[in-house]
Design a protein around this motif. Sequence first.
Motif, PDB file in Angstrom:
ATOM      1  N   ILE A  38      36.567  33.197  38.950  1.00  0.00           N
ATOM      2  CA  ILE A  38      37.960  33.622  39.108  1.00  0.00           C
ATOM      3  C   ILE A  38      37.912  35.013  39.698  1.00  0.00           C
ATOM      4  N   TYR A  39      38.345  35.140  40.960  1.00  0.00           N
ATOM      5  CA  TYR A  39      38.347  36.474  41.539  1.00  0.00           C
ATOM      6  C   TYR A  39      39.596  37.202  41.099  1.00  0.00           C
ATOM      7  N   ARG A  40      39.411  38.393  40.591  1.00  0.00           N
ATOM      8  CA  ARG A  40      40.582  39.145  40.147  1.00  0.00           C
ATOM      9  C   ARG A  40      40.482  40.598  40.582  1.00  0.00           C
ATOM     10  N   LEU A  41      41.543  41.057  41.244  1.00  0.00           N
ATOM     11  CA  LEU A  41      41.661  42.473  41.524  1.00  0.00           C
ATOM     12  C   LEU A  41      42.894  42.930  40.767  1.00  0.00           C
ATOM     13  N   ARG A  42      42.672  43.711  39.713  1.00  0.00           N
ATOM     14  CA  ARG A  42      43.818  44.150  38.928  1.00  0.00           C
ATOM     15  C   ARG A  42      44.631  45.166  39.727  1.00  0.00           C
ATOM     16  N   PHE A  43      45.926  45.116  39.554  1.00  0.00           N
ATOM     17  CA  PHE A  43      46.782  46.039  40.286  1.00  0.00           C
ATOM     18  C   PHE A  43      46.402  47.480  39.968  1.00  0.00           C
ATOM     19  N   ILE A  44      46.076  47.706  38.693  1.00  0.00           N
ATOM     20  CA  ILE A  44      45.767  49.082  38.294  1.00  0.00           C
ATOM     21  C   ILE A  44      44.512  49.597  38.999  1.00  0.00           C
ATOM     22  N   VAL A  45      43.578  48.686  39.317  1.00  0.00           N
ATOM     23  CA  VAL A  45      42.356  49.099  40.017  1.00  0.00           C
ATOM     24  C   VAL A  45      42.699  49.513  41.444  1.00  0.00           C
ATOM     25  N   ALA A  46      43.425  48.631  42.139  1.00  0.00           N
ATOM     26  CA  ALA A  46      43.820  48.946  43.506  1.00  0.00           C
ATOM     27  C   ALA A  46      44.694  50.193  43.510  1.00  0.00           C
ATOM     28  N   ILE A  74      36.620  49.150  45.057  1.00  0.00           N
ATOM     29  CA  ILE A  74      37.272  47.862  44.794  1.00  0.00           C
ATOM     30  C   ILE A  74      36.221  46.770  44.629  1.00  0.00           C
ATOM     31  N   MET A  75      35.199  46.823  45.482  1.00  0.00           N
ATOM     32  CA  MET A  75      34.161  45.790  45.417  1.00  0.00           C
ATOM     33  C   MET A  75      33.477  45.788  44.048  1.00  0.00           C
ATOM     34  N   PHE A  76      33.005  46.946  43.637  1.00  0.00           N
ATOM     35  CA  PHE A  76      32.263  47.007  42.369  1.00  0.00           C
ATOM     36  C   PHE A  76      33.161  46.641  41.189  1.00  0.00           C
ATOM     37  N   ILE A  77      34.340  47.277  41.141  1.00  0.00           N
ATOM     38  CA  ILE A  77      35.200  47.056  39.977  1.00  0.00           C
ATOM     39  C   ILE A  77      35.717  45.616  39.962  1.00  0.00           C
ATOM     40  N   SER A  78      36.133  45.108  41.127  1.00  0.00           N
ATOM     41  CA  SER A  78      36.711  43.762  41.117  1.00  0.00           C
ATOM     42  C   SER A  78      35.629  42.721  40.809  1.00  0.00           C
ATOM     43  N   THR A  79      34.409  42.967  41.299  1.00  0.00           N
ATOM     44  CA  THR A  79      33.328  42.029  40.982  1.00  0.00           C
ATOM     45  C   THR A  79      33.067  42.037  39.479  1.00  0.00           C
ATOM     46  N   MET A  80      33.020  43.248  38.926  1.00  0.00           N
ATOM     47  CA  MET A  80      32.771  43.359  37.496  1.00  0.00           C
ATOM     48  C   MET A  80      33.898  42.690  36.704  1.00  0.00           C
ATOM     49  N   ASP A  81      35.135  43.005  37.092  1.00  0.00           N
ATOM     50  CA  ASP A  81      36.290  42.403  36.416  1.00  0.00           C
ATOM     51  C   ASP A  81      36.268  40.883  36.532  1.00  0.00           C
ATOM     52  N   SER A  82      35.981  40.420  37.754  1.00  0.00           N
ATOM     53  CA  SER A  82      36.022  38.985  37.992  1.00  0.00           C
ATOM     54  C   SER A  82      34.958  38.272  37.169  1.00  0.00           C
ATOM     55  N   LEU A  83      33.745  38.838  37.192  1.00  0.00           N
ATOM     56  CA  LEU A  83      32.675  38.204  36.430  1.00  0.00           C
ATOM     57  C   LEU A  83      32.998  38.247  34.939  1.00  0.00           C
ATOM     58  N   ASN A  84      33.549  39.370  34.510  1.00  0.00           N
ATOM     59  CA  ASN A  84      33.904  39.524  33.112  1.00  0.00           C
ATOM     60  C   ASN A  84      34.964  38.517  32.684  1.00  0.00           C
ATOM     61  N   LEU A  85      35.990  38.412  33.534  1.00  0.00           N
ATOM     62  CA  LEU A  85      37.083  37.486  33.245  1.00  0.00           C
ATOM     63  C   LEU A  85      36.586  36.050  33.248  1.00  0.00           C
ATOM     64  N   THR A  86      35.779  35.743  34.275  1.00  0.00           N
ATOM     65  CA  THR A  86      35.217  34.403  34.374  1.00  0.00           C
ATOM     66  C   THR A  86      34.388  34.093  33.139  1.00  0.00           C
ATOM     67  N   ARG A  87      33.585  35.068  32.744  1.00  0.00           N
ATOM     68  CA  ARG A  87      32.731  34.870  31.589  1.00  0.00           C
ATOM     69  C   ARG A  87      33.566  34.657  30.324  1.00  0.00           C
ATOM     70  N   GLN A  88      34.579  35.506  30.154  1.00  0.00           N
ATOM     71  CA  GLN A  88      35.441  35.371  28.973  1.00  0.00           C
ATOM     72  C   GLN A  88      36.073  33.991  28.887  1.00  0.00           C
ATOM     73  N   LYS A  89      36.615  33.601  30.033  1.00  0.00           N
ATOM     74  CA  LYS A  89      37.318  32.314  30.055  1.00  0.00           C
ATOM     75  C   LYS A  89      36.335  31.179  29.806  1.00  0.00           C
ATOM     76  N   TYR A  90      35.186  31.282  30.426  1.00  0.00           N
ATOM     77  CA  TYR A  90      34.155  30.261  30.275  1.00  0.00           C
ATOM     78  C   TYR A  90      33.698  30.187  28.820  1.00  0.00           C
ATOM     79  N   TYR A  91      33.423  31.344  28.242  1.00  0.00           N
ATOM     80  CA  TYR A  91      32.986  31.402  26.850  1.00  0.00           C
ATOM     81  C   TYR A  91      34.032  30.770  25.930  1.00  0.00           C
ATOM     82  N   ARG A  92      35.296  31.102  26.204  1.00  0.00           N
ATOM     83  CA  ARG A  92      36.368  30.630  25.328  1.00  0.00           C
ATOM     84  C   ARG A  92      36.556  29.123  25.484  1.00  0.00           C
ATOM     85  N   ASP A  93      36.650  28.696  26.735  1.00  0.00           N
ATOM     86  CA  ASP A  93      36.921  27.276  26.989  1.00  0.00           C
ATOM     87  C   ASP A  93      35.765  26.381  26.543  1.00  0.00           C
TER      88      ASP A  93
END
Lengths: 787, 241
Positions: A354-362, A34-53
């Motif tokens: 943005i911290y995100r833990l996707r349901f599918i990951v958990a 959960i730690m590795f995947i959620s960190t990766m997801d969160s950073l990815n999501l944060t990056r995407q949103k940041y890049y877009r905005d």
Amino acid sequence: MKALNRKLLRDLWSLKGQAFAITLVVMTGVATFIMFISTMDSLNLTRQKYYRDFNFSDVFVNLKRAPESLKSRIAEIPGVNVVETRVSAEVKLDIPGFSEPVIGKLVSIPDNGKPLLNGLYIRKGRLVDPAKDNEVVISETFASAHDFRIGDSFGAIINGRWKTLRIVGVALSPEFVLQMRPDAVSPDFKRYGVLWMARDALSQAYDMDGAFNDVVLTVSPHADVDEVITRLDNLLDRYGSLGAYAREDQLSHRIMTDEFRQLKRSAEIFPTIFIAVSAFLLNVVISRIVSTQREQIAALKAFGYSNFQVGVHYAQLVILITLVGVVIGTGLGIWMGKALGNVYMSVYRFPFLIYRLRFIVAGSAALITLASALLGTIHAVWKAASQPPAEALRPEPPARYRKSLIENTPLARFLTQPTKIIVRNIERKPLRSFFTALGIATACATMLTSGFFQDAVKYIVNVQFVFSQKEDLSVSFTEPTSGRAVYDLMGVRGVRYAEGYRVVPVRFRNGNRTYKTVITGIESGSRLRHILDVNLKAHPVPAEGIILTDYFREVLDIKTGDMLTVEILEGSKPIRRVPVVGFVQQYIGLVGYMDRKSLNRMMQEGSAVSGAYVTVDPMSMDRLYREFIEMPRVAGTVVRRDEVKNFYETQARAMLFFTFIAMLMSGAIAFGVVYNSMRIALSERSRELSSLRVLGYTRGEISYILLGELGLLTLAAIPLGFAMGKGLCIYIARALGSDLFRVPVVIEPGTYSLAATVVLVSAVFSSLVVRRRLDRLNLVEVLKTKE
Amino acid sequence: MNTMANRDDIVFQVRGLTKVYRMGEVEVHALRGVDMELYPGELVVLLGPSGSGKSTLLNILGGLDTASDGHVSYRGKDLTRANEKELTEYRRYHVGFVFQFYNLIPSLTALENVAVVTEIAVSPMDPGDALALVGLSTRLDHFPSQLSGGEQQRVAIARAISKNPSVLLCDEPTGALDSETGVMVLEALDNVNRTLGTATAIITHNADIAGMADRVVHLSNGHITDVSQNEVKKSPRDITW
């Protein structure tokens, strides 16, 4: 509650110690996943949103100078969406109270207001006033590294002229999430900062009125980026373009992507280990329960419970133990994921995380763990379910033993009876003994991988900085200069020795493989730069031909003796063919080395240098820094010592975090395996041990028998763990290697001993817990019961 | 016959021995003030139905359990005051045990099961000699799983006597055996008692075995109800059940 469910809960309660140990392993596995995947997801999501905005651009070009009128022609290229031209430059900064050399990257802000692309997130203060030529917005990392406040000022040498700049704002940009000097090996927030300044002021300083030297643009969603780049190169080639590049090759984005890849690998490797270990532990424990509950199973069946009901009953036990681990592990994983996110945030700067833990990951963590737990125990559960009641009522056949292999050796004479008991027990269940040792070995291997990373980093630093770079400072000139400049440097008081170097931006081509990098020209017989072979032996630069970083063998599929096509990206941009004469061992970046004169000849230029490597009198360091700031020809100075120090400092926090996690992980495995094995051994052997106590054996002596077996397996597990760990390190090194950096498989003796220590300490801790039970054996009871 | 012996010569002297233990919610009075002696070279059978307290008595004599009240002295030393370490030493150097379910170590051969005791004893017999005494010279290298019940029990006897103990305590030694093999085990015990002169206490609920004793102590409900001397000891061979 049904009676069978009540039995389930009570069985679980009586198993609490072992269930806890297994839960611990399951929990750690789920948590790391959960730690590795959620960190990766969160950073990815944060990056995407940041890049877009903030409209992060898709394509980047640096060039010498082009008229502003070209902008509309760039915009006409099919697929191009928004174009922004800029003026950017690297300058020397003079920070009050900080004597060491600092380099600033100046980027222009359009005079009509905010940048269209790569928007600024203003953390403090405001944007610059276009009418003021001394206002700057600075990057957050740079501001906090120097503790700058709004209104503070510092000096800058802009195109040779001293200027005082006043800070009016602190900002973040999607372009510099990771803020790092392009030729550096790690971010250095104190010695490199990004500054945004009004376009007008910057243009005037650099004589760029009505012109630009930097383009960023976005492309429309379905455009072919490569096509855009080709057209852009065609258009900008004669304006001194260094070649357009896509987001994938943009430094900040590139390094971050690489980091995500590492997280993903880690998420694959470590949780797999845990899930396998917990499945094994459950298998051992459930097998034992089934064998101690033979009579109960028989009774249940005799009363009419079906095979299925009995099977489900034991499967529920597995599910319960696993589920507890999954739930706690998920919580722990979220907490660790946030902690890891913050570790990353200290280097990668986003306005928000943005911290995100996707349901599918958990969900998949839970599912994978449960499935493998059930898979690991299916045999034992099936054995319980399928036993005919009459057979289950009969006692298990007595254990068969035979003399162990070691007793056929001359060593046999030295074995006491207790030692024979230990050896024969190990040999009687070879598979279980092997898996136990294997389990403990994985703990050792896990620990090794974390230590290995630190050893590798130390080794990289040694190879990169200590063995091959002997200079104190490296001074770069604003543009290629006559070799005489080096003699001028040597004349400066405090400089002991100086040696020129030439750096040329190039694109290497071999067949259809290309790579954009630089060639560094080194003086023949250089005293300050050593070319190291695979054995780290220094070689002189050959007079002709090129030497490449060894990783080019893979990247360009090239070998010694091949001809390499070199497309020079400077001046008239000639294309040359150069023989590859050797490879150099290097772990960071990919470059080529040539003899400086040979490189000058290839460039069809005189004795030009781009900068110089310098050794200095340590006492004159601070004075020299100042003199170099004031020398118009000097673009910047890098202090080798600072670079090494900074490299370690940047790594330190992340390393500490990972070492902590690794210790937690391997400690949990070692404890889980050793404690469970001991409890099983205790349950199987308590009768025998009590008998020995009755016969006059002391507590210590019977402890030797029980703990000796696990001790022996632990000792066997350590070298096995070393071997597995080394294998794992090789795998990780391969998986993580990229053109940015390669990881050498270097494991120091200290790392081996730390791994062994963590395993031994966990084993000793488990023994102490079990030893307490051993002291409370009921001597009388065993005499009255048949096994 | 031995009442005039020196007090220190008496192997066990038991006075007012009481044992109360809790079994869940219930208090069980296993022994209610038992007095008895065991003399050197003597073979005593403690006879009583199950629950009479005979096992509790044997366990306390063997240093496996502690008394609630009263005293047990072994060769003049008070066992009831001994601590855990002293009891372990006492079992290690002075007592030989034989149990109903043999309690052999499954991973050791017959010879090694004896050696497991001789290795920690002070002046033990040779393990082979001990096994010869119980007639198992040919089964030295067999593991328990390869021996019959009677053979296993004889290994246990060899193991018990191999340390040259002052006293041999046997808890239902034939309890798990059929009559024929049981007799062989009793013969082995009788033989040891005769040739080595080891004071031996055998507890059993099998009255037939009482015939081979010098003295028979009857226990019931935690009390000694009767002590009888056998004027003529039966040979184990003449015992059947």
